[in-house]
Design an enzyme around this catalytic site. Sequence first.
Site, PDB file in Angstrom:
ATOM      1  N   GLY A 325      -2.651   0.551   0.656  1.00 32.08           N
ATOM      2  CA  GLY A 325      -1.885  -0.679   0.455  1.00 32.08           C
ATOM      3  C   GLY A 325      -1.653  -1.384   1.786  1.00 32.08           C
ATOM      4  O   GLY A 325      -2.479  -1.309   2.705  1.00 32.08           O
ATOM      5  N   SER A 326      -0.513  -2.031   1.898  1.00 32.17           N
ATOM      6  CA  SER A 326      -0.253  -2.853   3.087  1.00 32.17           C
ATOM      7  C   SER A 326      -0.114  -2.038   4.351  1.00 32.17           C
ATOM      8  O   SER A 326      -0.119  -2.593   5.455  1.00 32.17           O
ATOM      9  CB  SER A 326       1.015  -3.677   2.873  1.00 32.17           C
ATOM     10  OG  SER A 326       0.825  -4.513   1.749  1.00 32.17           O
ATOM     11  N   THR A 327       0.060  -0.716   4.240  1.00 38.48           N
ATOM     12  CA  THR A 327       0.145   0.073   5.469  1.00 38.48           C
ATOM     13  C   THR A 327      -1.191   0.055   6.203  1.00 38.48           C
ATOM     14  O   THR A 327      -1.283   0.517   7.330  1.00 38.48           O
ATOM     15  CB  THR A 327       0.536   1.524   5.171  1.00 38.48           C
ATOM     16  OG1 THR A 327      -0.457   2.112   4.328  1.00 38.48           O
ATOM     17  CG2 THR A 327       1.892   1.595   4.475  1.00 38.48           C
TER      18      THR A 327
END
Lengths: 650, 384
Positions: A325-327
């Site tokens: 995801g956004s990580t």
Amino acid sequence: MPLFDKKDKSRYATFTRRSVGMGAGMTAVFAVLAGRLYQLQIRDGDQYMVEAEDNRVSERLIAPPRGRVMDRFGVELANSRRNYRVLLVSEQATEGVAQALDTIGKVIVLSDQQKKKVQHDIAMNKKFVPVPVAENLTWEEFSRVNLHLPYLPGVQCDVGETRDYPFGKELVHILGYVASVSPQEIDKDADPLMSLPGMRIGKRGIEKQFDKQIRGSAGASRVEVNAYGRIIRELGKDPGEPGEDIYLTIDREVQALADQRLGDESAAMVVMDVNNGDVIALSSTPGFDPNWFNVGLTNNQWHDLTTSDHKPLLNKVTSGIYPPGSTFKPAVALAAIEAGIATPDYRVTCNGRITVGNHTFNCWAWTTYHHGHGSLDVEGAIKNSCDVFFYETARRVGIDRIHDAARKLGMGAPTGIELPGEHSGLMPSSAWKQKTYKQAWQQGDTLSVAIGQGYVTATPLQLVQQTARLASGKAVSPRIVHSVGGKLMPRPDAPKLDISDEALARVRSGMNRVMNEGGGTAFNWRITEPGFEMAGKTGTAQVRAYSQEEHARGITKNSALDWKLRDHALFVGYAPVNDPKYAVVSIIEHGAVQAHPHVAFARDVMLLCQQRDPSRMPAAWPVTNSASAAPPRVQGAVQPLPPQPVKAGG
Amino acid sequence: MALRPYAAAKRTLSFADKLLEVNWGLVLLICMIGLAGIAMLYSVANAHFQPWALRQIGHFTLGLIVMLAASVIDIRVWMSLAYPAYGFALLLLVAVDVVGHVGLGAQRWISLGPLDLQPSELMKIGLVLALSRFLHGKSIEEVSKPVPLAIGLAMIGIPAIFVVLQPNLGTTLIILADGCSLLFLAGLSWWWIAPTLGAVAAAVPLAWRFVLHDYQKARVETFIHPEADALGKGWNITQAKIAIGSGGVAGKGFTQGTQSRLNFLPEKQTDFIWTSFCEEFGFVGALALLVLFAVVIFYGVQTAMSARSQFGRLLAMGIILNFFFYIMINGLMVMGLIPVVGIPMPLLSYGGSAMLTVMFGFGLLMSVHIHRQVEIPRHSGGII
């Protein structure tokens, strides 16, 4: 008629002649006997002496004590505890085995199943072999049996050793557990200990990975036995080599907090030292009590463990594979800066959606608030986790440069931690897709990867490694074992990352703003204690595909979905901001809700971890890799780490 | 019958004369062997007098008394008692089938208070006495005539049949060997001997097929292939060979025999006692014991040849051959040269009736020695 006639005399001659003949025959037989004696005793005597020794002397294996496992402060995480046992020798049970069991049953609780097993064991063994009736008794039960011993013929009380995990399920995914040896394992391992009755070997985690070292080597007792195998006396004893103690890099206190914060969620959290890779805490929940396996698991327990959708048997940190995801966005940002695309002046305007080809991609802000982020630079895009910025930027950078940057951060390859069963996740490239699917890489694929979805997957351990590398600028890898048997594990100095300091600084700045600047996605869960501030990046990983129709009417809220369909909630971070020491990752499976309250878990753990950092509390805690550390002065059974060699030129 | 039958042969010996005539050297030899046996029984009981050594001391002491008492009784008295003794032994042998109790799969004992009496042991002495008396009365031609030969063979065969039915193969073999040896010594014609040997050789396969019990066959098979079943039926032979072999030159030392102390040897107090002796005293000790046995036998043969009556000659030789057959069969058996047959080592093995019959036999042998000058006419039937 004469008294004696000639005939009498003639038969005397015959008698004498034949007697002499028989005497000769007897002499011959005696010669045969003597010759046979010579053959057996002198010619073959040595060989028969060996055979007589083989008859007489029997070697009994002795299991060496299993090594302990300690945390960085010497707290015992796995050790051996006394196993109070009651044994029965059937030949001494004067009133019969059944009667003896009934009598014992009046002193301690014995199930019918146990009684049946004892009867079976007695039938399988010689009548003088002590057979266990009950094990792992409490001191009180054991005392009761001892008290009644005069009225229990054939019963013996015995104190053995068994593996114990004082902290139960808290460390199970690090330590693993021990259990009985399976027939296949006996075939694979030539160690004579493997066939010892009651032998336990490591089945998971450290217990498995370092089983040979923790196990030690078999001792032997040379005993004289009679023809029935009964031991007459001991002739000699070799105690064997006790198993080696292992010191982990784990801090039990931090581990406990991580475990407690994750609670019953299906979740994972890792904390590691960004400079040397020491894993401070590694928690995967739910866990299970490793002591169960040692004593013997019931069918119900096993059924629950294997069928739970929270997968308690899986170490999610090393073997759970998630879309980052956004990580993953910091890695994309790094690639863009290194590619010369995201210059300090580079900006992308987010109107909430972007069209690539004939597909329209939404920013999360559009899905949630129906507006865009406006004009953003790299740092602002990280702070706001703007999808449109990263779609557009990734499109320009291209998958292969993102791939190269991510690989430098350790994505797509196992970290090499000293735990079994680690997965490598996947970091895709155009060549990879061509090779695997015989298809060309599509721009849409790049856009998915830009926000950590699509082909890219990672284990929590890889994400914490990525964060640690970003924070330190060094190619550190996580490690969890400090020393084995007093010998330090090899610990090569991490080389500097092949990424410019400027790029790293700008990404770190973005991650700082995520937490410490109003409007950042994790601002509400920042660390406010001065000097302990954390930088980080939130993430939400989709586990289902959103249909076109769902996009049209609006994405269903996670809280309205079945647990299995909700998004994962992720967070990566490091602290302190200005001089990073620790990196953290947390993943709550299907735990995504509005905003990112789960960041609080990682925040609490990181705060405690920093407070317990030896450089901040030099008087209290020894440093793992500094020889000048002061001895610990803390409560409990705290011991210093074993002596460490002084590094030349270090 | 005008003259008194023994007048010419009679030389009166006083009791003191007889005691002086006792072969004390032979008594000493027997005591040495008996003591060796008692010491071994002490050793195999893990250096305890119980359960065997102490009782064997009693057996041996009683045996010495019986031996000396038998030796001073006039040989003609024994001659008169020969047939009654034989009849008595045969009666007991029949009785054993009725009141005998089962031990080790074979009915062999009659319990007489503390002593378990084996009639088959008595029978050996009874047969030697009776056959000696019978053959004493037959000239060398008569021995080979069909009717006397048939009577002689019946005297051997009837007890042999009862013993083999017990079943006790070892003792049967010894009875047959004793009886046939006496017929041979009495001058049986080679015309009888040679065809019989041939017939026996031919009968062996038939006996294997129809006569031998399964456990007896198993012993033979085990003997031929001991390694095929080293932990089962071959156990006895294998362990006995290990025990003897591991004694080496000098042995493991008194009470240090591991094979017997740790029960690897079966029936270590009876049939395999000599094995323990070999283990503890080695080649030197075993050879010394063999020499003692050989000297006793030499004395026996010498006594037989010096006797002036055919009865005395046959009696002495029969008794010493009986003693020899025990040693031969037991020795060959425990050293793995013949199959296992249940025969004890005389004077060494534990057992009351075996000890008493052996000692009684030596008493008769000494009686022959003391009365070697007594001449007995062919047609005499004894003194009573």
